[in-house]
Design a protein around this motif. Structure first.
Motif, PDB file in Angstrom:
ATOM      1  N   ILE A  51      15.006  23.419 -17.981  1.00 32.62           N
ATOM      2  CA  ILE A  51      14.090  23.046 -16.877  1.00 32.62           C
ATOM      3  C   ILE A  51      15.013  22.123 -15.851  1.00 32.62           C
ATOM      4  O   ILE A  51      15.002  22.284 -14.813  1.00 32.62           O
ATOM      5  CB  ILE A  51      12.559  22.267 -17.208  1.00 32.62           C
ATOM      6  N   GLN A  52      16.024  21.218 -16.761  1.00 37.42           N
ATOM      7  CA  GLN A  52      16.760  20.609 -15.553  1.00 37.42           C
ATOM      8  C   GLN A  52      17.632  21.450 -14.727  1.00 37.42           C
ATOM      9  O   GLN A  52      18.213  21.225 -13.793  1.00 37.42           O
ATOM     10  CB  GLN A  52      17.533  19.808 -16.609  1.00 37.42           C
ATOM     11  N   LEU A  53      18.013  22.888 -15.412  1.00 34.84           N
ATOM     12  CA  LEU A  53      18.692  23.647 -14.406  1.00 34.84           C
ATOM     13  C   LEU A  53      17.987  24.127 -13.186  1.00 34.84           C
ATOM     14  O   LEU A  53      18.519  24.191 -12.115  1.00 34.84           O
ATOM     15  CB  LEU A  53      19.109  25.116 -15.342  1.00 34.84           C
ATOM     16  N   SER A  54      16.728  24.445 -13.511  1.00 32.99           N
ATOM     17  CA  SER A  54      15.990  24.662 -12.365  1.00 32.99           C
ATOM     18  C   SER A  54      15.809  23.374 -11.406  1.00 32.99           C
ATOM     19  O   SER A  54      15.797  23.434  -9.958  1.00 32.99           O
ATOM     20  CB  SER A  54      14.464  25.065 -12.851  1.00 32.99           C
ATOM     21  N   ALA A  55      15.725  22.271 -12.023  1.00 34.82           N
ATOM     22  CA  ALA A  55      15.297  20.896 -10.835  1.00 34.82           C
ATOM     23  C   ALA A  55      16.577  20.706 -10.282  1.00 34.82           C
ATOM     24  O   ALA A  55      16.382  20.001  -9.190  1.00 34.82           O
ATOM     25  CB  ALA A  55      14.763  19.744 -11.840  1.00 34.82           C
ATOM     26  N   THR A  56      17.790  21.076 -10.774  1.00 35.76           N
ATOM     27  CA  THR A  56      18.879  20.755 -10.004  1.00 35.76           C
ATOM     28  C   THR A  56      19.656  22.013  -9.263  1.00 35.76           C
ATOM     29  O   THR A  56      20.825  21.717  -9.114  1.00 35.76           O
ATOM     30  CB  THR A  56      20.142  19.938 -11.079  1.00 35.76           C
ATOM     31  N   GLY A  57      19.015  22.785  -9.198  1.00 37.27           N
ATOM     32  CA  GLY A  57      19.579  24.229  -8.424  1.00 37.27           C
ATOM     33  C   GLY A  57      20.673  24.597  -9.085  1.00 37.27           C
ATOM     34  O   GLY A  57      21.601  25.340  -8.511  1.00 37.27           O
ATOM     35  N   GLN A  58      20.600  24.681 -10.409  1.00 36.87           N
ATOM     36  CA  GLN A  58      21.794  25.421 -11.184  1.00 36.87           C
ATOM     37  C   GLN A  58      21.388  26.771 -11.529  1.00 36.87           C
ATOM     38  O   GLN A  58      22.181  27.521 -12.214  1.00 36.87           O
ATOM     39  CB  GLN A  58      22.086  24.562 -12.188  1.00 36.87           C
ATOM     40  N   VAL A  59      20.268  27.420 -11.268  1.00 35.11           N
ATOM     41  CA  VAL A  59      19.799  28.481 -11.584  1.00 35.11           C
ATOM     42  C   VAL A  59      20.302  29.608 -10.638  1.00 35.11           C
ATOM     43  O   VAL A  59      20.162  29.535  -9.308  1.00 35.11           O
ATOM     44  CB  VAL A  59      18.316  28.882 -11.678  1.00 35.11           C
ATOM     45  N   SER A  60      20.833  30.666 -11.209  1.00 41.27           N
ATOM     46  CA  SER A  60      21.540  31.418 -10.266  1.00 41.27           C
ATOM     47  C   SER A  60      20.387  32.528  -9.566  1.00 41.27           C
ATOM     48  O   SER A  60      19.434  32.753 -10.065  1.00 41.27           O
ATOM     49  CB  SER A  60      22.253  32.681 -11.165  1.00 41.27           C
ATOM     50  N   PRO A 127      18.937  19.270 -23.492  1.00 41.58           N
ATOM     51  CA  PRO A 127      18.951  19.972 -22.103  1.00 41.58           C
ATOM     52  C   PRO A 127      20.281  20.262 -21.814  1.00 41.58           C
ATOM     53  O   PRO A 127      21.512  19.647 -21.895  1.00 41.58           O
ATOM     54  CB  PRO A 127      18.269  18.856 -21.231  1.00 41.58           C
ATOM     55  N   VAL A 128      20.242  21.548 -21.135  1.00 38.11           N
ATOM     56  CA  VAL A 128      21.622  22.249 -20.538  1.00 38.11           C
ATOM     57  C   VAL A 128      21.776  21.565 -19.316  1.00 38.11           C
ATOM     58  O   VAL A 128      20.981  21.535 -18.460  1.00 38.11           O
ATOM     59  CB  VAL A 128      21.424  23.957 -20.673  1.00 38.11           C
ATOM     60  N   ASP A 129      23.093  21.490 -18.834  1.00 35.76           N
ATOM     61  CA  ASP A 129      23.579  21.001 -17.397  1.00 35.76           C
ATOM     62  C   ASP A 129      24.896  21.639 -17.355  1.00 35.76           C
ATOM     63  O   ASP A 129      25.698  21.297 -17.663  1.00 35.76           O
ATOM     64  CB  ASP A 129      23.701  19.749 -17.384  1.00 35.76           C
ATOM     65  N   TRP A 130      24.712  22.728 -16.412  1.00 36.66           N
ATOM     66  CA  TRP A 130      26.106  23.444 -16.024  1.00 36.66           C
ATOM     67  C   TRP A 130      26.957  22.877 -15.356  1.00 36.66           C
ATOM     68  O   TRP A 130      28.183  23.404 -15.132  1.00 36.66           O
ATOM     69  CB  TRP A 130      25.901  25.054 -15.694  1.00 36.66           C
ATOM     70  N   ARG A 131      26.551  21.697 -14.518  1.00 35.60           N
ATOM     71  CA  ARG A 131      27.378  21.257 -13.647  1.00 35.60           C
ATOM     72  C   ARG A 131      28.515  20.433 -14.486  1.00 35.60           C
ATOM     73  O   ARG A 131      29.573  19.983 -13.695  1.00 35.60           O
ATOM     74  CB  ARG A 131      26.697  20.048 -12.751  1.00 35.60           C
ATOM     75  N   GLN A 132      28.584  20.284 -15.728  1.00 39.90           N
ATOM     76  CA  GLN A 132      29.725  19.417 -16.376  1.00 39.90           C
ATOM     77  C   GLN A 132      30.509  20.383 -16.850  1.00 39.90           C
ATOM     78  O   GLN A 132      31.047  20.221 -17.977  1.00 39.90           O
ATOM     79  CB  GLN A 132      28.772  18.772 -17.389  1.00 39.90           C
ATOM     80  N   GLU A 133      31.060  21.717 -16.562  1.00 43.90           N
ATOM     81  CA  GLU A 133      31.559  22.368 -16.748  1.00 43.90           C
ATOM     82  C   GLU A 133      33.162  21.824 -16.938  1.00 43.90           C
ATOM     83  O   GLU A 133      33.439  20.999 -16.074  1.00 43.90           O
ATOM     84  CB  GLU A 133      32.052  23.740 -16.131  1.00 43.90           C
ATOM     85  N   CYS A 134      34.172  22.236 -17.708  1.00 43.11           N
ATOM     86  CA  CYS A 134      35.303  21.612 -17.763  1.00 43.11           C
ATOM     87  C   CYS A 134      36.175  21.987 -16.464  1.00 43.11           C
ATOM     88  O   CYS A 134      36.060  23.128 -15.897  1.00 43.11           O
ATOM     89  CB  CYS A 134      36.362  22.297 -19.153  1.00 43.11           C
ATOM     90  N   PRO A 135      36.930  21.193 -16.114  1.00 46.66           N
ATOM     91  CA  PRO A 135      37.697  21.662 -14.836  1.00 46.66           C
ATOM     92  C   PRO A 135      38.924  22.552 -14.667  1.00 46.66           C
ATOM     93  O   PRO A 135      38.934  23.199 -13.883  1.00 46.66           O
ATOM     94  CB  PRO A 135      38.315  20.243 -14.405  1.00 46.66           C
ATOM     95  N   TRP A 136      39.163  23.099 -15.838  1.00 46.68           N
ATOM     96  CA  TRP A 136      40.029  24.127 -15.894  1.00 46.68           C
ATOM     97  C   TRP A 136      39.321  25.466 -16.134  1.00 46.68           C
ATOM     98  O   TRP A 136      40.213  26.599 -16.537  1.00 46.68           O
ATOM     99  CB  TRP A 136      41.146  23.724 -17.001  1.00 46.68           C
ATOM    100  N   GLY A 137      38.132  25.588 -16.359  1.00 45.91           N
ATOM    101  CA  GLY A 137      37.375  26.840 -16.208  1.00 45.91           C
ATOM    102  C   GLY A 137      36.498  27.072 -17.375  1.00 45.91           C
ATOM    103  O   GLY A 137      36.708  26.584 -18.532  1.00 45.91           O
ATOM    104  N   TYR A 138      35.334  27.991 -17.206  1.00 46.13           N
ATOM    105  CA  TYR A 138      34.573  28.082 -18.188  1.00 46.13           C
ATOM    106  C   TYR A 138      35.101  28.686 -19.490  1.00 46.13           C
ATOM    107  O   TYR A 138      34.601  28.083 -20.673  1.00 46.13           O
ATOM    108  CB  TYR A 138      33.503  28.815 -17.415  1.00 46.13           C
ATOM    109  N   PHE A 139      35.657  29.611 -19.407  1.00 47.22           N
ATOM    110  CA  PHE A 139      36.195  30.285 -20.699  1.00 47.22           C
ATOM    111  C   PHE A 139      37.389  29.828 -21.268  1.00 47.22           C
ATOM    112  O   PHE A 139      37.837  30.194 -22.429  1.00 47.22           O
ATOM    113  CB  PHE A 139      36.443  31.792 -20.291  1.00 47.22           C
ATOM    114  N   ASP A 140      38.230  28.886 -20.615  1.00 50.32           N
ATOM    115  CA  ASP A 140      39.140  28.136 -21.281  1.00 50.32           C
ATOM    116  C   ASP A 140      38.944  27.161 -22.281  1.00 50.32           C
ATOM    117  O   ASP A 140      39.198  26.996 -23.303  1.00 50.32           O
ATOM    118  CB  ASP A 140      39.970  27.457 -20.246  1.00 50.32           C
TER     119      ASP A 140
END
Length: 171
Positions: A51-60, A127-140
């Motif tokens: 739900i935090q993803l929806s609330a913070t506009g992180q849903v694609s 809770p999931v928060d995708w804004r905290q991805e690593c700066p060097w890239g999602y898959f690294d």
């Protein structure tokens, strides 16, 4: 003395082969989506972990779509996960209870028509928060937050099973 047989593992994820057609409404004449809030709806972003993803506009804007396919590994449906250039696609499962100190295996059948596509399996217990991805890239490196994650796994155009075995250390 007889040894006890280990119980067969059971699938904890509801609607795991997507045979129940819950998902985003396929029409624009009603605001009520009969899949929202259902425990077996894979595309419902209003569960306690997402739900935090929806609330913070992180849903694609392009959500995963459950669709009929002729060659699904189990049943007649699969999920198509749209991806944007430079951004990963996501599919979040319904929330299931997990026990502290117990081992689990997350497995999926996946394929891609895009030769460079990769898959990363991740498990969150908070809770999931995708804004905290690593700066060097999602898959690294994995984004901050998953309790368990796989290495990036290259996909082929054939269905294959991918697995991640993990242990939940805490809630």
């Amino acid at each position: 003395m007889k040894s006890k047989a280990r119980p067969e593992p059971k699938n904890l994820l509801p609607n795991a082969s997507f045979e129940l057609d819950f998902g985003p409404p396929k029409h624009n004449w009603i605001n009520y989506n009969p899949g929202q809030g259902f425990s077996n709806n894979w595309t419902d972003m209003l569960n306690p972990l997402t739900i935090q993803l929806s609330a913070t506009g992180q849903v694609s804007e392009a959500m995963p779509v459950i669709e009929e396919v002729t060659n699904a590994p189990d049943g007649s449906r699969a999920v198509a996960i749209p991806m944007s250039e430079g951004k990963p696609g996501h599919l979040t499962s319904p929330v299931v209870p997990l026990k502290f100190g117990q081992s689990y295996t997350l497995s999926v059948y996946a394929r891609s028509d895009v030769p460079s596509a990769r898959l990363r399996l991740c498990v969150w217990t908070e809770p999931v928060d995708w804004r905290q991805e690593c700066p060097w890239g999602y898959f690294d490196q994995p984004p901050t937050g998953p309790n368990a994650y796989s290495e990036p796994l290259p996909l082929t155009n054939q269905w294959q099973r991918y697995k991640l075995t993990f242990n939940i250390a805490s809630y």
